[in-house]
Write a protein that holds these residues in place. Structure first.
Motif, PDB file in Angstrom:
ATOM      1  N   LEU A   1      66.359  28.957  58.489  1.00 24.07           N
ATOM      2  CA  LEU A   1      65.075  29.195  59.140  1.00 24.07           C
ATOM      3  C   LEU A   1      64.214  30.154  58.330  1.00 24.07           C
ATOM      4  N   VAL A   2      64.827  31.239  57.872  1.00 27.70           N
ATOM      5  CA  VAL A   2      64.074  32.261  57.135  1.00 27.70           C
ATOM      6  C   VAL A   2      63.759  31.793  55.715  1.00 27.70           C
ATOM      7  N   ALA A   3      64.803  31.413  54.976  1.00 25.33           N
ATOM      8  CA  ALA A   3      64.599  31.006  53.584  1.00 25.33           C
ATOM      9  C   ALA A   3      63.802  29.715  53.494  1.00 25.33           C
ATOM     10  N   GLY A   4      63.843  28.908  54.554  1.00 26.57           N
ATOM     11  CA  GLY A   4      63.158  27.622  54.540  1.00 26.57           C
ATOM     12  C   GLY A   4      61.654  27.713  54.546  1.00 26.57           C
ATOM     13  N   HIS A   5      61.112  28.876  54.870  1.00 26.53           N
ATOM     14  CA  HIS A   5      59.646  28.975  54.810  1.00 26.53           C
ATOM     15  C   HIS A   5      59.139  30.185  54.032  1.00 26.53           C
TER      16      HIS A   5
ATOM     17  N   VAL B   1      57.325  22.913  59.231  1.00 23.14           N
ATOM     18  CA  VAL B   1      58.227  21.943  58.603  1.00 23.14           C
ATOM     19  C   VAL B   1      59.687  22.329  58.828  1.00 23.14           C
ATOM     20  N   ILE B   2      60.040  23.593  58.563  1.00 22.75           N
ATOM     21  CA  ILE B   2      61.447  23.979  58.711  1.00 22.75           C
ATOM     22  C   ILE B   2      61.844  24.019  60.187  1.00 22.75           C
ATOM     23  N   CYS B   3      60.919  24.389  61.053  1.00 20.23           N
ATOM     24  CA  CYS B   3      61.228  24.386  62.485  1.00 20.23           C
ATOM     25  C   CYS B   3      61.443  22.968  62.993  1.00 20.23           C
TER      26      CYS B   3
ATOM     27  N   ILE C   1      54.758  16.088  56.180  1.00 17.90           N
ATOM     28  CA  ILE C   1      54.127  17.232  55.519  1.00 17.90           C
ATOM     29  C   ILE C   1      52.660  16.939  55.243  1.00 17.90           C
ATOM     30  N   ALA C   2      52.363  15.718  54.794  1.00 13.83           N
ATOM     31  CA  ALA C   2      50.982  15.341  54.488  1.00 13.83           C
ATOM     32  C   ALA C   2      50.118  15.346  55.748  1.00 13.83           C
ATOM     33  N   ARG C   3      50.628  14.795  56.836  1.00 21.16           N
ATOM     34  CA  ARG C   3      49.850  14.777  58.094  1.00 21.16           C
ATOM     35  C   ARG C   3      49.584  16.198  58.579  1.00 21.16           C
ATOM     36  N   LEU C   4      50.604  17.034  58.536  1.00 27.00           N
ATOM     37  CA  LEU C   4      50.452  18.411  58.993  1.00 27.00           C
ATOM     38  C   LEU C   4      49.441  19.161  58.127  1.00 27.00           C
ATOM     39  N   THR C   5      49.504  18.942  56.822  1.00 27.05           N
ATOM     40  CA  THR C   5      48.553  19.590  55.916  1.00 27.05           C
ATOM     41  C   THR C   5      47.118  19.206  56.275  1.00 27.05           C
ATOM     42  N   GLU C   6      46.883  17.922  56.492  1.00 23.61           N
ATOM     43  CA  GLU C   6      45.540  17.466  56.831  1.00 23.61           C
ATOM     44  C   GLU C   6      45.075  18.056  58.162  1.00 23.61           C
ATOM     45  N   GLU C   7      45.972  18.145  59.129  1.00 21.93           N
ATOM     46  CA  GLU C   7      45.616  18.721  60.428  1.00 21.93           C
ATOM     47  C   GLU C   7      45.218  20.187  60.288  1.00 21.93           C
ATOM     48  N   LEU C   8      45.931  20.924  59.444  1.00 18.53           N
ATOM     49  CA  LEU C   8      45.605  22.332  59.228  1.00 18.53           C
ATOM     50  C   LEU C   8      44.272  22.479  58.503  1.00 18.53           C
ATOM     51  N   LEU C   9      44.034  21.645  57.493  1.00 16.68           N
ATOM     52  CA  LEU C   9      42.787  21.733  56.736  1.00 16.68           C
ATOM     53  C   LEU C   9      41.588  21.251  57.556  1.00 16.68           C
TER      54      LEU C   9
END
Length: 392
Positions: free
Chosen positions: A228-232, A144-146, A113-121
C-alpha cells in the motif's frame, strides 16, 4: 564532522551536498544522531551498485535491533516488512507479490490508469493555476494501488495521510503512531475480506496465508502495508520530480510536447535526474567490508544515497543536465539487486500515461512560482514535492 544532510537547504537541493561528499570520498562515516548510531553514507555510483548487491550488507532489522534497547514503538508489521529481510524469507515473500507487477499484469491495468488520468485532468481548469501534486501525482497512484489491493474508496484519504506520516523525518512519535494506524487498518480490512472474499491482490495474499500457509498472519499484514505504501509513494514523487525537471528545462519540455510518444523512452533519464527515492532503506554490515576504499566494521549501519549515485559524473557525464537523449537505463532510482523495486513496471506505466496525457492536453504548461519557492517534503528517505503549482 557534522552531517551535511541535516542542513535545511539539503531538502531543497541535495545534489551540491552529495557532490561535495562524493568528491571527498564516495563512502564516508556520518556522526551518530541523538540517540542513534554512527553509520556510513555511500554517494558514488560504483560503490552504491556494489553495496546494493553485497549479501554482507543485511537488511534484517530484527537481527540488528534484537539486543538493542529502543524507545521506539514502531508496529512490528511495519518494522519487519519484506524490505527489512534477507533470503530465504525475502525470496519467499517477494515471490508471492511479483506476479502482480509483471509486464502482462501491468498491461491489463493500463486502460484503468488511462481512464483515471483523464478523469483527474478533466478537473483542471484551463488557464488557471493547478497543483500538479494534489491534482494528479498523489491521487493517481493512490487510487491505482488501492484498487489493486481492494481498499474501499472511503478509506483512501486516511491511508494516504498515514502513508505520508510514515516518512516524517525527525518525528518518531508521528511515524510510530502512523505505523500502528496503518497496521491496525490493514488487520481490519483483512478480517473483512475473509468474511466477504473478492478478487483483489490482497484477497490472493489472504488465500496464500489461509490455504498453503506460506504466510504468517504478521507477514500478511506486513505485506499489505508495504504494498500500500510503496505502491504509491515512489510514483507520486516520480511524477512530481519528473514534471518539475521538464518545466525547468524548456527545450526538453517543448520537445516532448511536440512528440509525446517519446515519453516512454525518456523515463529512465527522468528517474536518474531526480530520484524519487533519495536514500535506500536501512542496511548493516554482517562482517567487515571495504567499500570505495573505506573500511566499514561489522554491525555498522550503511545508507546508500541513490540520488547521489545517479548524479555521479564517473557514470553519467554532465549529471546535473537533463538530457533526454542519454542512455540512463543503468540508473539506481529503483534500487538494484534482489531488493530492486518490485513495482517498477507499474510506476513506469503510471508515469508514462500521466505525463503523456498532461503534455497532450496542456501544451504550454509552466511553473506558477519561482523554483526556490517550491515546498519539498520533509524527509531524507524519499525525495518529493509537497506541492507543484503550475499554470495550464
Amino acid at each position: 564532522m557534522t552531517d551535511p544532510t541535516q542542513d535545511p537547504r539539503f531538502l531543497q537541493d541535495p545534489y551540491p551536498v552529495y557532490a561535495a561528499m562524493r568528491s571527498s570520498c564516495p563512502v564516508q562515516s556520518l556522526p551518530a544522531e541523538s540517540g542513534g548510531r554512527a553509520g556510513y553514507l555511500v554517494t558514488g555510483y560504483a560503490e552504491a551498485r556494489e553495496a546494493l548487491g553485497d549479501p554482507r550488507l543485511s537488511k534484517d532489522t530484527a537481527v540488528f535491533f534484537a539486543d538493542k534497547a529502543s524507545r521506539r514503538r514502531l508496529h512490528s508489521a511495519v518494522a519487519h516488512t519484506m524490505l527489512a529481510s534477507d533470503p530465504p524469507r525475502h525470496t519467499r515473500l517477494r515471490k508471492l507479490v511479483t506476479k502482480a507487477f509483471t509486464a502482462k499484469a501491468v498491461a491489463q491495468l493500463r486502460p484503468f490508469i488511462a481512464r483515471l488520468t483523464e478523469e483527474l485532468l478533466d478537473q483542471w481548469p484551463v488557464g488557471e493555476q493547478v497543483d500538479f501534486v494534489t491534482g494528479l501525482a498523489v491521487p493517481l497512484p493512490v487510487v491505482v494501488i488501492c484498487e489493486l489491493l481492494g481498499v474501499p474508496e472511503a478509506d483512501r484519504p486516511d491511508v494516504r495521510r498515514w502513508s505520508g506520516e510514515l516518512f516524517a523525518a525527525g518525528r518518531p512519535d508521528v511515524i510510530d503512531a502512523a505505523s500502528h494506524s496503518m497496521a491496525d487498518y490493514m488487520t481490519g480490512l483483512i478480517a473483512a475480506k475473509r468474511l466477504h472474499p473478492g478478487d483483489s491482490l490482497l484477497d490472493r495474499l489472504i488465500a496464500a496465508r489461509d490455504g498453503a500457509e506460506q504466510l504468517s498472519e504478521e507477514e500478511l499484514v506486513s505485506l499489505a502495508v508495504l504494498l500500500l505504501v510503496a505502491g504509491h509513494e515512489t510514483t507520486t514523487n516520480f511524477l512530481g520530480n519528473a514534471a518539475l525537471a521538464l518545466l525547468r528545462s524548456p527545450a526538453e519540455l517543448h520537445r516532448l510536447e511536440q512528440n509525446p510518444d517519446d515519453v516512454p523512452a525518456v523515463l529512465d533519464e527522468l528517474l536518474r535526474f531526480d530520484s524519487p527515492v533519495s536514500t535506500a532503506t536501512f542496511r548493516f554490515t554482517t562482517e567487515a567490508v571495504t567499500l570505495g576504499g573505506t573500511d566499514i566494521p561489522p554491525g555498522a549501519p550503511v545508507w546508500v544515497a541513490l540520488g547521489a549515485a545517479n548524479r555521479d559524473p564517473e557514470r553519467f557525464p554532465s549529471p546535473d543536465l537533463l538530457d533526454l537523449d542519454r542512455d540512463a537505463s543503468a540508473h539506481l532510482g529503483f534500487g538494484h539487486g534482489i531488493h530492486r523495486c518490485v513495482g517498477a513496471p507499474l510506476a513506469k506505466a503510471e508515469a508514462e500515461i500521466a505525463l503523456r496525457a498532461v503534455l497532450t492536453r496542456f501544451p504550454g504548461i509552466r511553473l506558477a512560482v519561482p523554483p526556490d519557492q517550491l515546498r519539498w517534503r520533509h524527509t531524507r528517505l524519499v525525495r518529493g514535492l509537497a506541492s507543484l503549482p503550475v499554470l495550464v
